[in-house]
Design a protein around this motif. Structure first.
Motif, PDB file in Angstrom:
ATOM      1  N   GLN A 294       5.931   3.025   1.175  1.00 58.17           N
ATOM      2  CA  GLN A 294       5.141   1.747   0.930  1.00 58.17           C
ATOM      3  C   GLN A 294       5.129   0.943   2.352  1.00 58.17           C
ATOM      4  OE1 GLN A 294       6.752  -0.034  -2.493  1.00 58.17           O
ATOM      5  NE2 GLN A 294       5.490   1.103  -3.692  1.00 58.17           N
ATOM      6  N   GLN A 295       3.813   0.146   2.475  1.00 58.51           N
ATOM      7  CA  GLN A 295       3.937  -0.479   3.551  1.00 58.51           C
ATOM      8  C   GLN A 295       2.982  -1.755   3.198  1.00 58.51           C
ATOM      9  OE1 GLN A 295       2.052   2.220   6.480  1.00 58.51           O
ATOM     10  NE2 GLN A 295      -0.062   1.950   5.686  1.00 58.51           N
TER      11      GLN A 295
ATOM     12  N   GLU B 139       6.717   9.341  -0.877  1.00 64.78           N
ATOM     13  CA  GLU B 139       5.951   8.460  -1.068  1.00 64.78           C
ATOM     14  C   GLU B 139       6.485   7.157  -0.427  1.00 64.78           C
ATOM     15  OE1 GLU B 139       5.456   5.272  -4.824  1.00 64.78           O
ATOM     16  OE2 GLU B 139       5.554   7.261  -5.467  1.00 64.78           O
TER      17      GLU B 139
ATOM     18  N   LYS C 127       0.891  -1.341  -0.144  1.00 61.76           N
ATOM     19  CA  LYS C 127      -0.164   0.094  -0.162  1.00 61.76           C
ATOM     20  C   LYS C 127       0.948   1.072   0.100  1.00 61.76           C
ATOM     21  CE  LYS C 127      -3.637   2.486   2.620  1.00 61.76           C
ATOM     22  NZ  LYS C 127      -4.478   2.549   3.898  1.00 61.76           N
ATOM     23  N   LYS C 128       0.511   2.157  -0.801  1.00 58.16           N
ATOM     24  CA  LYS C 128       1.398   3.338  -0.915  1.00 58.16           C
ATOM     25  C   LYS C 128       0.748   4.469   0.038  1.00 58.16           C
ATOM     26  CE  LYS C 128       3.140   2.920  -5.608  1.00 58.16           C
ATOM     27  NZ  LYS C 128       3.179   3.731  -7.097  1.00 58.16           N
ATOM     28  N   THR C 129       1.627   5.358   0.423  1.00 58.19           N
ATOM     29  CA  THR C 129       1.164   6.283   1.308  1.00 58.19           C
ATOM     30  C   THR C 129       1.806   7.541   0.937  1.00 58.19           C
ATOM     31  OG1 THR C 129       0.554   4.996   3.345  1.00 58.19           O
ATOM     32  CG2 THR C 129       0.738   7.203   3.766  1.00 58.19           C
ATOM     33  N   TYR C 130       1.118   8.626   0.900  1.00 53.05           N
ATOM     34  CA  TYR C 130       1.887   9.934   0.285  1.00 53.05           C
ATOM     35  C   TYR C 130       1.673  10.712   1.740  1.00 53.05           C
ATOM     36  CZ  TYR C 130       1.009   8.088  -4.259  1.00 53.05           C
ATOM     37  OH  TYR C 130       1.188   7.379  -5.179  1.00 53.05           O
TER      38      TYR C 130
END
Length: 221
Positions: A219-220, A217, A2-5
């Motif tokens: 990722q997790q 950006e 999952k991408k987080t910004y």
């Protein structure tokens, strides 16, 4: 994955002072919604905004033309200089004002966007923001050039010491076509995270600085 910004930019608003001595932006309607109703059918309306500002406003990028008349301007900078950069966040204790090269020794900085977290953004939009701020030393800038970093960002009012008239960090980094991003914020959210840094400005001929929407950006699982 999952991408987080994570947004690392300050908001630009009417009357904001980014750098003492430079004018604040004037933000208003060029075409208001009310006026637009005279041009379109009933129920249809638009707003067109107008902004008057210096290019050193909000969170912004410096490119070589800012310092050197023969340097590349914004229109000549390639996307890969401002986007998709693997990043490293360097955490600096808030008691430290002068940031020397030793703070970068234990990091693999080559080809990376180096973001310097000093916590100075806590003073944003106050008089304290402009006084006794943290900055890089000339030797630190030379070290980062030698290590071939891609970009250097900081959450302070300036990457250079502003108590004098020289700007050796700008001179050194921009002379090596290493971009600078100033007035970052929320860098504490990058602690212990791997991230990609982006800070893209418009293609403008004859400009060496301009606001950016800087973000990381991550990722997790």
């Amino acid at each position: 994955m999952k991408k987080t910004y994570i947004d690392l930019s300050h908001t630009i608003e009417d009357g904001l002072i980014t750098y003492k001595g430079l004018p604040a932006p004037i933000i208003c309607d060029y075409l208001s919604r009310e006026e637009s109703r005279n041009h379109y059918e009933e129920g249809t309306e638009f707003q067109i905004g107008k902004i008057e500002m210096v290019s050193n406003t909000g969170t912004y990028v410096d490119v070589p033309f800012h310092r050197y008349a023969s340097g590349k301007d914004l229109s000549e900078m390639t996307i890969n200089k401002m986007a998709g950069l693997e990043g490293i966040m360097i955490n600096i204790d808030q008691s430290i004002k002068e940031i020397g090269e030793k703070f970068f020794y234990d990091h693999d900085v080559e080809g990376k966007a180096i973001l310097i977290h000093t916590g100075w953004d806590r003073h944003w939009n106050t008089d304290q923001y402009f006084e006794s701020h943290p900055y890089l030393t000339e030797n630190a800038a030379k070290y980062l050039v030698d290590k071939k970093v891609a970009l250097v960002g900081i959450d302070s009012v300036n990457i250079d010491d502003t108590e004098g008239k020289s700007r050796p960090v700008h001179t050194t980094l921009l002379g090596a076509e290493i971009l600078i991003v100033k007035h970052l914020c929320h860098l504490e959210e990058l602690v212990n995270k791997r991230f990609i840094f982006n800070a893209v400005a418009p293609k403008i001929k004859g400009f060496g600085t301009f606001p950016v929407r800087a973000f990381a950006e991550t990722q997790q699982d």
